[in-house]
Design a protein around this motif. Sequence first.
Motif, PDB file in Angstrom:
ATOM      1  N   GLY A  36     -43.062  13.274 -11.655  1.00 40.75           N
ATOM      2  CA  GLY A  36     -43.361  13.939 -10.396  1.00 40.75           C
ATOM      3  C   GLY A  36     -44.047  13.064  -9.370  1.00 40.75           C
ATOM      4  N   LYS A  37     -44.242  11.781  -9.689  1.00 37.34           N
ATOM      5  CA  LYS A  37     -44.971  10.886  -8.784  1.00 37.34           C
ATOM      6  C   LYS A  37     -44.057  10.204  -7.779  1.00 37.34           C
ATOM      7  N   SER A  38     -42.778  10.110  -8.069  1.00 32.31           N
ATOM      8  CA  SER A  38     -41.836   9.392  -7.208  1.00 32.31           C
ATOM      9  C   SER A  38     -40.602  10.244  -6.966  1.00 32.31           C
ATOM     10  N   VAL A  39     -40.117  10.277  -5.723  1.00 29.64           N
ATOM     11  CA  VAL A  39     -38.913  11.058  -5.424  1.00 29.64           C
ATOM     12  C   VAL A  39     -37.709  10.464  -6.129  1.00 29.64           C
ATOM     13  N   SER A  40     -37.690   9.156  -6.308  1.00 32.68           N
ATOM     14  CA  SER A  40     -36.571   8.511  -6.978  1.00 32.68           C
ATOM     15  C   SER A  40     -36.526   8.870  -8.464  1.00 32.68           C
ATOM     16  N   SER A  41     -37.681   8.844  -9.132  1.00 28.00           N
ATOM     17  CA  SER A  41     -37.704   9.161 -10.564  1.00 28.00           C
ATOM     18  C   SER A  41     -37.426  10.642 -10.796  1.00 28.00           C
ATOM     19  N   TYR A  42     -37.953  11.502  -9.935  1.00 26.02           N
ATOM     20  CA  TYR A  42     -37.799  12.946 -10.141  1.00 26.02           C
ATOM     21  C   TYR A  42     -36.399  13.425  -9.773  1.00 26.02           C
ATOM     22  N   TYR A  43     -35.876  12.975  -8.634  1.00 22.73           N
ATOM     23  CA  TYR A  43     -34.599  13.485  -8.139  1.00 22.73           C
ATOM     24  C   TYR A  43     -33.384  12.653  -8.550  1.00 22.73           C
ATOM     25  N   LEU A 353     -32.316  21.450  -7.779  1.00 22.85           N
ATOM     26  CA  LEU A 353     -32.958  20.147  -7.656  1.00 22.85           C
ATOM     27  C   LEU A 353     -32.514  19.446  -6.375  1.00 22.85           C
ATOM     28  N   SER A 354     -31.218  19.535  -6.062  1.00 24.80           N
ATOM     29  CA  SER A 354     -30.713  18.903  -4.845  1.00 24.80           C
ATOM     30  C   SER A 354     -31.273  19.594  -3.600  1.00 24.80           C
ATOM     31  N   PHE A 355     -31.311  20.921  -3.633  1.00 24.81           N
ATOM     32  CA  PHE A 355     -31.876  21.676  -2.508  1.00 24.81           C
ATOM     33  C   PHE A 355     -33.332  21.264  -2.280  1.00 24.81           C
ATOM     34  N   SER A 356     -34.104  21.206  -3.367  1.00 17.64           N
ATOM     35  CA  SER A 356     -35.519  20.834  -3.261  1.00 17.64           C
ATOM     36  C   SER A 356     -35.685  19.416  -2.721  1.00 17.64           C
ATOM     37  N   SER A 357     -34.797  18.509  -3.138  1.00 21.26           N
ATOM     38  CA  SER A 357     -34.908  17.121  -2.680  1.00 21.26           C
ATOM     39  C   SER A 357     -34.675  17.010  -1.182  1.00 21.26           C
ATOM     40  N   MET A 358     -33.718  17.799  -0.669  1.00 16.57           N
ATOM     41  CA  MET A 358     -33.440  17.744   0.766  1.00 16.57           C
ATOM     42  C   MET A 358     -34.576  18.359   1.578  1.00 16.57           C
ATOM     43  N   ILE A 359     -35.171  19.424   1.032  1.00 13.88           N
ATOM     44  CA  ILE A 359     -36.328  20.017   1.719  1.00 13.88           C
ATOM     45  C   ILE A 359     -37.494  19.040   1.718  1.00 13.88           C
ATOM     46  N   LYS A 377     -44.426  15.284  -1.541  1.00 14.43           N
ATOM     47  CA  LYS A 377     -43.054  15.681  -1.208  1.00 14.43           C
ATOM     48  C   LYS A 377     -42.417  16.447  -2.368  1.00 14.43           C
ATOM     49  N   VAL A 378     -42.607  15.929  -3.578  1.00 13.87           N
ATOM     50  CA  VAL A 378     -42.034  16.598  -4.753  1.00 13.87           C
ATOM     51  C   VAL A 378     -42.623  17.992  -4.908  1.00 13.87           C
ATOM     52  N   LYS A 379     -43.922  18.131  -4.714  1.00 18.03           N
ATOM     53  CA  LYS A 379     -44.558  19.445  -4.845  1.00 18.03           C
ATOM     54  C   LYS A 379     -44.030  20.428  -3.802  1.00 18.03           C
ATOM     55  N   VAL A 380     -43.840  19.956  -2.577  1.00 20.70           N
ATOM     56  CA  VAL A 380     -43.289  20.819  -1.526  1.00 20.70           C
ATOM     57  C   VAL A 380     -41.874  21.273  -1.898  1.00 20.70           C
ATOM     58  N   GLY A 381     -41.076  20.337  -2.391  1.00 19.30           N
ATOM     59  CA  GLY A 381     -39.720  20.683  -2.803  1.00 19.30           C
ATOM     60  C   GLY A 381     -39.708  21.725  -3.902  1.00 19.30           C
ATOM     61  N   LYS A 382     -40.590  21.599  -4.888  1.00 22.43           N
ATOM     62  CA  LYS A 382     -40.681  22.585  -5.968  1.00 22.43           C
ATOM     63  C   LYS A 382     -41.066  23.968  -5.429  1.00 22.43           C
ATOM     64  N   PHE A 383     -42.047  23.997  -4.556  1.00 19.34           N
ATOM     65  CA  PHE A 383     -42.530  25.269  -4.014  1.00 19.34           C
ATOM     66  C   PHE A 383     -41.441  25.983  -3.218  1.00 19.34           C
ATOM     67  N   VAL A 384     -40.766  25.248  -2.346  1.00 20.54           N
ATOM     68  CA  VAL A 384     -39.702  25.856  -1.543  1.00 20.54           C
ATOM     69  C   VAL A 384     -38.540  26.293  -2.437  1.00 20.54           C
ATOM     70  N   GLY A 385     -38.286  25.551  -3.505  1.00 21.73           N
ATOM     71  CA  GLY A 385     -37.243  25.936  -4.445  1.00 21.73           C
ATOM     72  C   GLY A 385     -37.507  27.287  -5.071  1.00 21.73           C
ATOM     73  N   VAL A 386     -38.765  27.540  -5.415  1.00 23.12           N
ATOM     74  CA  VAL A 386     -39.136  28.844  -5.985  1.00 23.12           C
ATOM     75  C   VAL A 386     -38.904  29.954  -4.968  1.00 23.12           C
TER      76      VAL A 386
END
Length: 501
Positions: A36-43, A353-359, A377-386
């Motif tokens: 969850g520390k890097s957008v590249s590793s997570y997405y 996951l793709s939706f969250s990455s774009m957000i 950024k990763v945390k925001v993507g997770k929250f909006v995904g929910v």
Amino acid sequence: MEELRFAGLDAVIILSAYAVLMIVIGWLAGRGKKVGKSVSSYYLAGRDLGIITLFFTLFATQYSGNTVVGYAPQAYREGFSWLQSVPFFTLIIGIYLLFAPRLYAIAKKKKFVTPTDWISYRFNSKRVTILAILLMLWGLANYLLEQLVAIGHAVSGLTGGTIPYEIAVIGFIIVMLTYEWLGGMKAVAITDAVQGSLLFVGVILLLAGAFALTGGGLTDLTENIAAVDPERIGVPDLTTNINWISMILLTGFGAAVYPHAVQRIYSSRSERTLKRSLARMAWMPPFTAGFVLIIGIIGIQLYPGLSVPESEQLVGILANDVANLNTFFYWAMIILFGAIVGAIVSTADSVLLSFSSMISNDVYGKYINKSAPDERKVKVGKFVGVILVALLLWVAWNPPGTLFQIFVLKFEILVQVAPAFILGLYWKRLSSTAVFWGMLVGATIAGVMTLIGHETAFGIHGGVYGLAVNFMICVAGSLMVPTSQDYKRKVEKMTTIDAQQ
């Protein structure tokens, strides 16, 4: 029909086992890693997917469990004219091969994370990027809705209603969010590999069981259908043939630019790995869509006269009857049972996951908080995904149509971004202004036709009309606008693979 054998404790045990397996995979994928520390590793799983994992995650992207649950009923309703599903899956691979290797080479050099990173890089236009983001998010939201509805139908149908539609959707959403948050793209790719292989085996066993129920071969089957329902076995009329071509174009171009499919291109370990995975994918349409077509055709003989809502449960009804044949088929249907549900969930998590990455990366990172660290950024993507899942749950309680109708709806709009990828990669004169108006007009045509209830005209989908106009605007608009030599040299440098190496 004999009493359903999947009902009760067996169904709960099977589903629980698959749920636990997926959560364990998510935990193992994320254990000891800064997922969850890097957008590249997570997405993007650290851009290190090997040939087997990449093949199966591409396979799961193209053939989700919904291919079985949704396409077999469509074959039941249309008959042999649904043969079109085989070539449109084949064309998807052809479109991939047209642009994926070149896009991968550029993406690796420029560290792209989302599909619109390419669009921002190539066209350097805020309005083009924002419009592309909106069109892709629309497609992803519809695709996720399709998977949520499919989860409900799969579990409810395969358990004979023992596990209600609503409980099935909520339960597996919780599972999906859990393992996705734990392991990101790495967890998604590994679950894709597990569920994709089980799904393929399960479909073969379901087909074998279906033939055992009919007591004959394909020739006997077609003769029986010709006697009871000749329209479903006859030669398609002109409108149906035109609709075939339209559907093939709509799906071929649309599925190739799925945002989560584009991100799998970025995630490949190397260009060679990507090409080898796609080469293997080219063999799959006859063995997936083709087998599912035959399953739907067999359903015409076994269960004549089903209404549209009843036909949506076709795979569940058939699986339960096959399970009643003997002990072998009972356990075979257990494999299929879990694999269908697991594959649908695997596809749903890819979309989310793709939706969250774009957000997180495109909307929040580029336009709201440009200085935000990757972890935020990763945390925001997770929250909006929910939040998105919660909204789509409300829609899923009363789905707007059949699974196939939802499937088509997402492509009508999503396909309009195809020229930005395909023309943008190869034609240095393509201008951002032409791309913007092409996407906008194309999406408007498709959207208006859908809203007024005319998804097709003369057998051609609104999305295909929109795409044709889109391409014409891109070409004519770019030719009409004077282009400087500096601009051409700049674009040539941006899109030439040798310049990236």
